[in-house]
Design a protein around this motif. Sequence first.
Motif, PDB file in Angstrom:
ATOM      1  N   LEU A 567      43.483  40.523  48.023  1.00  0.00           N
ATOM      2  CA  LEU A 567      42.640  39.509  47.389  1.00  0.00           C
ATOM      3  C   LEU A 567      41.198  39.962  47.521  1.00  0.00           C
ATOM      4  O   LEU A 567      40.858  40.762  48.400  1.00  0.00           O
ATOM      5  N   VAL A 568      40.363  39.455  46.625  1.00  0.00           N
ATOM      6  CA  VAL A 568      38.932  39.748  46.684  1.00  0.00           C
ATOM      7  C   VAL A 568      38.245  38.541  47.302  1.00  0.00           C
ATOM      8  O   VAL A 568      38.328  37.431  46.768  1.00  0.00           O
ATOM      9  N   LEU A 569      37.600  38.744  48.442  1.00  0.00           N
ATOM     10  CA  LEU A 569      36.952  37.636  49.140  1.00  0.00           C
ATOM     11  C   LEU A 569      35.849  37.005  48.299  1.00  0.00           C
ATOM     12  O   LEU A 569      35.169  37.679  47.514  1.00  0.00           O
ATOM     13  N   HIS A 570      35.655  35.725  48.516  1.00  0.00           N
ATOM     14  CA  HIS A 570      34.686  34.945  47.739  1.00  0.00           C
ATOM     15  C   HIS A 570      33.260  35.093  48.252  1.00  0.00           C
ATOM     16  O   HIS A 570      32.323  34.552  47.663  1.00  0.00           O
ATOM     17  N   LYS A 571      33.082  35.769  49.376  1.00  0.00           N
ATOM     18  CA  LYS A 571      31.754  36.019  49.940  1.00  0.00           C
ATOM     19  C   LYS A 571      31.730  37.403  50.569  1.00  0.00           C
ATOM     20  O   LYS A 571      32.772  37.953  50.924  1.00  0.00           O
ATOM     21  N   GLU A 572      30.512  37.946  50.700  1.00  0.00           N
ATOM     22  CA  GLU A 572      30.374  39.234  51.369  1.00  0.00           C
ATOM     23  C   GLU A 572      30.473  39.045  52.877  1.00  0.00           C
ATOM     24  O   GLU A 572      29.915  38.088  53.430  1.00  0.00           O
ATOM     25  N   LEU A 573      31.188  39.947  53.539  1.00  0.00           N
ATOM     26  CA  LEU A 573      31.227  39.917  54.996  1.00  0.00           C
ATOM     27  C   LEU A 573      29.816  40.160  55.519  1.00  0.00           C
ATOM     28  O   LEU A 573      29.097  41.020  55.016  1.00  0.00           O
ATOM     29  N   ASP A 574      29.423  39.389  56.528  1.00  0.00           N
ATOM     30  CA  ASP A 574      28.025  39.390  56.947  1.00  0.00           C
ATOM     31  C   ASP A 574      27.916  39.319  58.466  1.00  0.00           C
ATOM     32  O   ASP A 574      28.650  38.580  59.110  1.00  0.00           O
ATOM     33  N   ALA A 626      33.016  27.647  48.557  1.00  0.00           N
ATOM     34  CA  ALA A 626      34.431  27.337  48.338  1.00  0.00           C
ATOM     35  C   ALA A 626      34.926  28.034  47.079  1.00  0.00           C
ATOM     36  O   ALA A 626      34.169  28.234  46.118  1.00  0.00           O
ATOM     37  N   ALA A 627      36.189  28.417  47.088  1.00  0.00           N
ATOM     38  CA  ALA A 627      36.780  29.067  45.914  1.00  0.00           C
ATOM     39  C   ALA A 627      38.296  29.075  46.051  1.00  0.00           C
ATOM     40  O   ALA A 627      38.846  28.972  47.156  1.00  0.00           O
ATOM     41  N   THR A 628      38.939  29.166  44.899  1.00  0.00           N
ATOM     42  CA  THR A 628      40.378  29.409  44.877  1.00  0.00           C
ATOM     43  C   THR A 628      40.574  30.892  44.595  1.00  0.00           C
ATOM     44  O   THR A 628      40.212  31.377  43.521  1.00  0.00           O
ATOM     45  N   LEU A 629      41.106  31.616  45.564  1.00  0.00           N
ATOM     46  CA  LEU A 629      41.224  33.062  45.457  1.00  0.00           C
ATOM     47  C   LEU A 629      42.588  33.453  44.896  1.00  0.00           C
ATOM     48  O   LEU A 629      43.620  32.921  45.313  1.00  0.00           O
ATOM     49  N   HIS A 630      42.569  34.399  43.973  1.00  0.00           N
ATOM     50  CA  HIS A 630      43.809  34.934  43.417  1.00  0.00           C
ATOM     51  C   HIS A 630      44.361  36.003  44.357  1.00  0.00           C
ATOM     52  O   HIS A 630      43.610  36.717  45.027  1.00  0.00           O
ATOM     53  N   ILE A 631      45.656  36.123  44.420  1.00  0.00           N
ATOM     54  CA  ILE A 631      46.306  37.140  45.234  1.00  0.00           C
ATOM     55  C   ILE A 631      47.161  38.001  44.307  1.00  0.00           C
ATOM     56  O   ILE A 631      47.941  37.479  43.502  1.00  0.00           O
ATOM     57  N   VAL A 632      46.975  39.316  44.404  1.00  0.00           N
ATOM     58  CA  VAL A 632      47.556  40.227  43.426  1.00  0.00           C
ATOM     59  C   VAL A 632      48.506  41.208  44.115  1.00  0.00           C
ATOM     60  O   VAL A 632      48.211  41.735  45.186  1.00  0.00           O
ATOM     61  N   ASP A 633      49.646  41.444  43.485  1.00  0.00           N
ATOM     62  CA  ASP A 633      50.580  42.479  43.941  1.00  0.00           C
ATOM     63  C   ASP A 633      50.166  43.819  43.336  1.00  0.00           C
ATOM     64  O   ASP A 633      49.672  43.879  42.202  1.00  0.00           O
TER      65      ASP A 633
END
Length: 644
Positions: A567-574, A626-633
């Motif tokens: 998945l692509v996170l909705h925020k940058e790791l900080d 907040a976000a709804t994150l997609h999860i991809v195979d």
Amino acid sequence: MKTTFPRLLLEHAQRRPGAAALREKEYGIWQTLTWSQLAELVRALAGGLAAAGLQRGQHLVVVGENRPRLYASMLAAQALGAVPVPLYQDAVAAEFVFPLTNAEVGFAVVEDQEQVDKLLEIRPQCPALTRIWFDDPRGLRKYDEPGLASLDALIEAGRAFNAQHPGHVDAEIAKAQPHDVAAMFFTSGTTGNPKGVVHTHHSLLDRAAAGQRFDKLTEREEVLAYLPPAWIGQNTFSYAQWLACGYVVNCPESASTVSIDLKEIGPTYYFAPPRVFEGLLTSVMIRMEDAGRFKRWLFKSFMSVAKRIGPSLMDGKPVPAFDRALYALGNLCIYGPLRNTLGLSRVRVAYTAGEAIGPDLFTFYRSIGINLKQLYGSTETAVFVCLQPDHEVKADTVGVPIDGVEIRVDDSGEIFVRSPGLLQSYYKNPGATAEVLDRDGWYRTGDAGFLDAGGHLKIIDRAKDVGRLANGSMFAPKYIENKLKFFPHIKEAVAFGHQRDRVCAFINIDFEAVGNWAEKRNLPYAGYTDLAGKPEVYQLVRECVEQVNADLATDERLAGCQISRFLVLHKELDADDGELTRTRKVRRGHIADKYAVLIDALYAGKSEQYIETQVKFEDGRTGMVAATLHIVDTKTFEPVRRAA
């Protein structure tokens, strides 16, 4: 090296008084400080600190960017037998509380108003902190705080003190012994509170001299000091080795001018962690996307030549005459201008360290004629443990043990080091010291690896991070993450898989690179969270992940580590949110706890997951994202069996 930092300064000032020691860019103009001027400045600062009451063995905190007067302040403290403690300038105020209280700090030298404000904010929690001096007075004219003054005032007080007590500073310098404590560096604290790593003059200077001999460094080198001085990597290259070699250290005007200053100085000796080389490569790829069709074709064609021939030329291996001529043409058209654009055209030796660098990223720089090498070490080992010799550079090793270093690998694969550069102790932490230093002088690194047939050390991962998948296959998360970060569109990655049936990953996109990619495709977005959630971006990232999977399939030990879902996170790791250390190392355990709901969703087979996350803004405020994150195979590949 049987000497101390202040004695080396005085030796340079006596032997070559008019030679440049430090340069600082101010208002667009490079200002030079000679060795004799530096020695005079250090004597004045030392006199001022002595008048203020700084005693032998006490700690002086130094916070700021690389600035000549901050370097001089560290030397001044050492001249009195006190111990400088550099702290990260981008840390929030609360992160200073533990180091200041742990080290019972009463004196601090800082760069500017930002750092003054931080220390004033936490002073009620640090009652020992009575004196603060600042280098840059902008914004501080109306401050009226007890114990707050400018470095100019400290210098004037020091000159007056030295006039009344002639010879006092020189007498204090003469008292110092090589095995006296010279500096303390706080670790990045990936787990719990940071630890103060205590080093002596001997441990730091012995390793600096070993590195000097290894790469035949001279006083003619030019170095750009642009990384945090609190990081021992920067401190070693621009402080310990600077005094050991006597070369010139150049301090950029600001973080925003580093790329310009890099081109103006043209360093001959360059040091950067992988993230800097990743950023430079990303900027190149973005520029190439903006180029015309012919230029893109030319770049791609000659880069394929460079990838095939360049590393062999760098290693001094025989290359057919036609290939050598083709590379020379590429050097004229592409590689030379590219090195110049990066500011690395004069580099004789470049090193990367701090964390593992992706093999593809490493090979890219060597292929275009930059002598990029890897070294292995840590804060506790004074950096220099293993270095790569010229013409013996391998992408998957970190070099050979250098003078004075012994290495052994235990049955579990963990690496132990014995060296003159080892820490004296962790400050006020005998338990932690005993965990890493045994009675025979062996230091437990916490890294897993092995020595290959040629005597080169190969690091697999942090010993605590190397795991096993449920089927028994090796799981090396950092290795996987580095392969992902080679792609300019991926800034950070965190892989999971220990004791699980498959590997899954969090991805951070590179906002600049992906934003540029999106704009070229007329893909509108409202910010990082919006861009990260676009289906087109997910497809872009999926292609990168599947390329990594195809590459992993050719490695018989790690073929089982292919990424099944991401998945692509909705925020940058900080770092401000506790997800990265100040040196941008992933705090894996914290991330796993913070985003447990996302990890559960990855392994539960869900196609999406809603999450709310608290974030900290630059001004100290907090908010929610907040976000709804997609999860991809993703597609995985059958392991490729290599011919015997």
